[in-house]
Enzyme design. Structure first.
Site, short mmCIF file in Angstrom:
data_model
loop_
_atom_site.label_atom_id
_atom_site.label_comp_id
_atom_site.label_asym_id
_atom_site.label_seq_id
_atom_site.Cartn_x
_atom_site.Cartn_y
_atom_site.Cartn_z
N ALA A 65 -44.36 -1.79 -5.67
CA ALA A 65 -45.37 -2.35 -4.77
C ALA A 65 -46.32 -1.25 -4.31
O ALA A 65 -45.93 -0.08 -4.25
CB ALA A 65 -44.67 -2.97 -3.55
N GLY A 104 -40.64 -2.55 -7.00
CA GLY A 104 -41.26 -3.77 -7.49
C GLY A 104 -41.56 -3.72 -8.98
O GLY A 104 -41.60 -4.77 -9.65
N GLU A 107 -38.46 -4.76 -10.51
CA GLU A 107 -38.29 -6.18 -10.19
C GLU A 107 -39.16 -7.06 -11.09
O GLU A 107 -38.75 -8.13 -11.52
CB GLU A 107 -38.61 -6.43 -8.71
CG GLU A 107 -37.56 -5.79 -7.79
CD GLU A 107 -37.93 -5.89 -6.33
OE1 GLU A 107 -38.98 -5.33 -5.94
OE2 GLU A 107 -37.19 -6.55 -5.58
C1 3H9 Z 1 -41.46 -1.73 -3.34
O1 3H9 Z 1 -41.67 -1.75 -4.52
C2 3H9 Z 1 -41.13 -2.95 -2.53
C3 3H9 Z 1 -40.73 -4.13 -3.37
O2 3H9 Z 1 -39.32 -4.13 -3.59
C4 3H9 Z 1 -41.02 -5.43 -2.67
C5 3H9 Z 1 -42.43 -5.69 -2.33
C6 3H9 Z 1 -42.66 -7.04 -1.76
N1 3H9 Z 1 -47.71 2.76 -3.85
O3 3H9 Z 1 -45.61 11.02 -6.33
P1 3H9 Z 1 -46.85 11.33 -7.07
C7 3H9 Z 1 -49.31 7.43 -5.30
S1 3H9 Z 1 -41.62 -0.29 -2.42
C8 3H9 Z 1 -48.87 3.38 -3.59
O4 3H9 Z 1 -47.63 12.52 -6.66
P2 3H9 Z 1 -45.27 11.91 -9.40
C9 3H9 Z 1 -48.97 8.70 -4.55
O5 3H9 Z 1 -49.20 8.55 -3.19
C10 3H9 Z 1 -42.08 0.91 -3.61
N2 3H9 Z 1 -49.13 4.64 -4.02
O6 3H9 Z 1 -46.58 11.42 -8.65
C11 3H9 Z 1 -49.91 9.68 -5.20
O7 3H9 Z 1 -51.18 9.50 -4.62
P3 3H9 Z 1 -52.17 10.75 -4.43
C12 3H9 Z 1 -40.92 1.37 -4.39
C13 3H9 Z 1 -48.20 5.26 -4.74
O8 3H9 Z 1 -45.59 11.86 -10.81
C14 3H9 Z 1 -49.97 9.22 -6.64
O9 3H9 Z 1 -49.54 7.87 -6.62
N3 3H9 Z 1 -41.33 2.47 -5.23
C15 3H9 Z 1 -46.99 4.66 -5.04
O10 3H9 Z 1 -44.79 13.19 -8.80
C16 3H9 Z 1 -49.07 10.01 -7.56
O11 3H9 Z 1 -47.76 10.02 -7.02
C17 3H9 Z 1 -41.19 3.75 -4.84
O12 3H9 Z 1 -40.67 4.05 -3.79
C18 3H9 Z 1 -46.75 3.34 -4.57
N4 3H9 Z 1 -45.61 2.69 -4.83
O13 3H9 Z 1 -44.17 10.83 -9.04
C19 3H9 Z 1 -41.72 4.78 -5.82
N5 3H9 Z 1 -46.24 5.52 -5.77
O14 3H9 Z 1 -52.42 11.27 -5.79
C20 3H9 Z 1 -42.68 5.70 -5.11
C21 3H9 Z 1 -46.99 6.63 -5.93
O15 3H9 Z 1 -53.35 10.13 -3.77
N6 3H9 Z 1 -43.28 6.65 -5.98
N7 3H9 Z 1 -48.18 6.48 -5.31
O16 3H9 Z 1 -51.43 11.71 -3.56
C22 3H9 Z 1 -42.63 7.74 -6.46
O17 3H9 Z 1 -41.46 7.96 -6.24
C23 3H9 Z 1 -43.43 8.72 -7.26
O18 3H9 Z 1 -44.79 8.52 -6.96
C24 3H9 Z 1 -43.25 8.60 -8.80
C25 3H9 Z 1 -44.30 9.53 -9.52
C26 3H9 Z 1 -41.84 9.05 -9.16
C27 3H9 Z 1 -43.51 7.22 -9.27
#
Ligand code: 3H9
Length: 691
Positions: A65, A104, A107
């Site tokens: 999400a 998500g 999911e």
């Molecule tokens: C969810 O899914 C809820 C659902 O169950 C239900 C919903 C109803 N959203 O980390 P990075 C941005 S909750 C928005 O530097 P990496 C991040 O801020 C979600 N933005 O890259 C950054 O922006 P900026 C569950 C996001 O390669 C840029 O992307 N998912 C999101 O080191 C690059 O990110 C998580 O908790 C997001 N979901 O790591 C996963 N994700 O460049 C969260 C990233 O402006 N994400 N951004 O600073 C991560 O763990 C890492 O970003 C990931 C990549 C491992 C994917």
């Protein structure tokens, strides 16, 4: 069509390939969700399409999400609705997963009728780390697909699993180097049959095994509200039809999303990423290459820093002034690795490989080959300048010369060289091989690419680097000094060490200031105070009595008993009461709320000064420093986020009162704090400006 909507192409074999396209991580924003529903509708309406493959463009399938949308007015369709349109598609939909399928994102893949993963794929439900639970069907579909016990583990731990593990668990059907190709073949093989949905409860496994795992999970999770919600939702998979489970999951999700603890964790997620942006750096600045490092000083700190390089696969030379000190330093490193091997967190082969990357040497000349040199000697300006002066003649051109100083003026250290552009601070936190914070101290003359090098290197060393300007103690220790001063004052006025420590542990810290002092050794602060001509009557009296903390068996607490943790000592109480009397102070009972405020609010005040002076670029940087350097409890989001949650006017009012009570002018609210409070703003209003 919006730019972030998925892109569909229909191939001659009758497969519609739907590619999520929302860089950088394919977060499932409103446009993406709408686009998925749209693409599915079109594909199902197109007689040329027999089956559908859903995949992600760029770095991976989807990171879940869009977290930035949480707390904003809902945008239709919801993720659950988009997933339902996939699941209910009459034509089979197969997910082709490379890179991340998280939250998500996974999911969405669970809503598909089958899944294929690339060998590099990472599949997980990390919502727990944001104080949430999977809210788009994960708690219902994953247990039904792979069993309740393994699903519970994935959701409660929040760590992704690799492709092979996912296949073994039954989460994906295939692992393939070309996941889109394999998913296409699989989709075609399913074409014409009724698509299989992850709705069947037959795979849940034994109820007793789940209940057993639930008890263990809840015990480990303590007060983590996400874990309890996940357990509750998975239990419903046994008891109710999926629709009821989905509704209950949704209710949990909304409750948790609106809980201040989740807001704090989400703030920290973005603050950590924002901290990687170095303010004012010319566009396109790249760090210098670091193929070899040198660390000067083989003490606890230097050894720990060298371990960081070896752990990251970078060869490093540990430099000492004589062979004995070097041998001791290398033995300490070997001892640390031996402990990890004994604990089972490191294999012997990995230990040997890491040790082989650490070379010992006597004399600064050994730094000649290094691309980055980190000085980690005694905290004394004269000594540091002498070392940097010599390094100037030894280090190769372009090498980054860093000091691990915790307090001292990096500009003055740089002035000992003819190349101040290459000099900066890289302040690691103790124990350096464990703590994740790295303060990168940017001097007045530090070159942009030298700062970029330190930041990139920090990330390679698995640290969270934060840029700080030059001032005494930088961001973290400068704020800590305010807390330390108040802790001493509280003892003088009437509190006891165990009361002060209890206030902070009740707030969520693992340790209070006196427990921390005893652990680190009270002589460190004593020496610094003496060098500055300052006094802390109680702390000094303890040191004068030989009570230097855990290492001498006595400090603020007594460690001589069987228990490893210290116990309150009547001698300390007597000493404190005597010093209070000598200072002419009438002791009074001080409640926990006042103790907590007296410890935390002056830190926030100092944080405001740090922002005002430009030492930290963003309030979030300060929060990240405190989270990773001092174990600030993540669920309150760090000092500056916490300040906004209490409200700045209240902080101003309290600080004014403390300043009046004590006559301590440093407690007067900082001008920035006053201004923001008067304007009805919080520190968070400064984030956008800094971005
Ligand atoms: C969810 O899914 C809820 C659902 O169950 C239900 C919903 C109803 N959203 O980390 P990075 C941005 S909750 C928005 O530097 P990496 C991040 O801020 C979600 N933005 O890259 C950054 O922006 P900026 C569950 C996001 O390669 C840029 O992307 N998912 C999101 O080191 C690059 O990110 C998580 O908790 C997001 N979901 O790591 C996963 N994700 O460049 C969260 C990233 O402006 N994400 N951004 O600073 C991560 O763990 C890492 O970003 C990931 C990549 C491992 C994917």
């Amino acid at each position: 069509m919006t730019p972030s909507a998925p892109v569909t192409s229909v191939h001659a074999d009758g497969v519609a390939l739907v590619r999520l396209s929302n860089p950088p991580v394919n977060a499932l924003s409103g446009a993406v969700r709408g686009g998925v529903v749209d693409a599915l509708q079109k594909a199902n309406a197109d007689p040329a399409v027999r089956a559908i493959v859903l995949t992600g463009e760029g770095r991976g399938f989807s990171a879940g999400a869009d977290i930035t949308e949480f707390g904003k007015p809902p945008v239709s369709p919801s993720l659950s609705e988009a997933i339902a349109s996939v699941e209910e598609s009459p034509k089979p939909v197969v997910a082709a997963i490379s890179g991340n399928a998280l939250g998500g994102g996974l999911e969405l893949a669970l809503g598909c009728h089958a899944r294929v993963a690339a060998p590099d794929a990472k599949l997980g439900l990390p919502e727990v780390k944001l104080g949430l639970l999977p809210g788009a069907g994960g708690t219902q579909r994953l247990p039904r697909l792979i069993g309740a016990v393994p699903a519970l583990k994935i959701m409660v731990e929040g760590n992704p699993i690799g492709a092979e593990a996912a296949k073994a668990a039954g989460l994906v059907q295939e692992v393939a180097a070309d996941p889109v190709g394999a998913a296409t073949a699989l989709a075609l093989s399913l074409a014409g049959s009724t698509p299989r949905r992850s709705r069947d409860a037959a795979n849940l496994g034994a109820r007793e095994a789940f209940e057993e795992a639930a008890v263990a999970t809840l015990k480990r999770a303590g007060e983590n509200p996400s874990a309890a919600a996940i357990v509750d939702a998975v239990r419903l998979a046994f008891e109710k039809p999926i629709e009821e489970g989905l509704a209950a999951e949704r209710a949990h999700f909304v409750r948790l999303r609106d809980d201040p603890r989740s807001k704090a964790l989400r703030h920290l997620f973005f603050a950590e990423r924002a901290a990687a942006q170095i303010p004012g750096l010319p566009k396109g600045t790249k760090g210098r290459e670091v193929a070899r490092a040198a660390v000067i000083g083989g003490g606890t700190m230097g050894g720990g820093i060298a371990m960081n390089f070896a752990n990251a696969g970078i060869p490093v030379t540990l430099i000492e002034t004589d062979q004995d000190a070097l041998t001791r330093g290398l033995e300490r490193v070997a001892g640390n690795y031996a402990t990890s091997v004994k604990r089972g967190s490191l294999t012997e082969a990995a230990r040997d490989q890491r040790m082989s990357l650490i070379k010992g040497a006597v004399g600064l000349e050994a730094a000649a080959e290094a691309d980055v040199v980190i000085e980690a000697v005694f905290e004394e300006m004269g000594l540091k300048k002498e070392i940097f002066g010599k390094l100037d003649g030894i280090a190769k051109p372009g090498a980054v010369l860093a000091s691990n100083t915790s307090y001292l003026d990096v500009d003055e250290i740089a002035s000992a060289t003819s190349r101040p552009g290459d000099v900066l601070g890289m302040h690691f936190f103790s124990p350096a091989n464990v703590m994740k914070l790295l303060e990168v101290v940017r001097g007045a003359k530090t070159a942009p690419d030298a700062v970029a090098t330190a930041m990139e290197l920090g990330r390679k060393l698995a640290k969270v680097p934060v840029v700080s300007g030059v001032c005494y103690g930088f961001i973290g220790n400068r704020m800590l000094a305010r807390r330390t001063a108040q802790a001493e004052r509280l003892l003088l006025e009437g509190a006891l060490p165990q009361e002060v420590d209890a206030a902070l542990t009740a707030y969520g810290f693992r340790m209070g200031p006196f427990q921390m002092g005893d652990l680190a050794g009270l002589d460190i602060g004593w020496r610094i105070r003496k060098a500055q001509g300052k006094r802390a009557p109680i702390a000094d009296a303890l040191c004068e009595a030989g009570r230097l903390g855990q290492k001498t068996g006595k400090g603020y607490y007594d460690y001589s008993g069987a228990a490893r943790s210290g116990v309150p000592d009547p001698e300390v109480r007597a000493l404190i009461e005597r010093v209070s009397a000598e200072q002419g102070i009438t002791r009074r009972a001080i409640g926990q709320e006042e103790i907590t405020e007296r410890l935390l609010l002056p830190m926030i005040n100092e944080g405001a000064r740090i922002l005002e002076e430009g030492i930290a670029a963003r309030p979030g940087d300060i929060d990240v420093v405190w989270l990773y350097g001092y174990n600030w409890p993540a669920t309150t989001g760090g000092p500056m986020f916490y300040a906004d949650t209490i409200g700045l006017p209240r902080i101003v009012e309290r600080l004014e009162r403390f300043a009046a009570q004590s006559g301590d002018e440093t407690l007067q609210p900082a001008p920035l704090l006053r201004r923001l409070a008067a304007e009805g703003r919080g520190f968070s209003s400064l984030e956008a400006k800094a971005a």
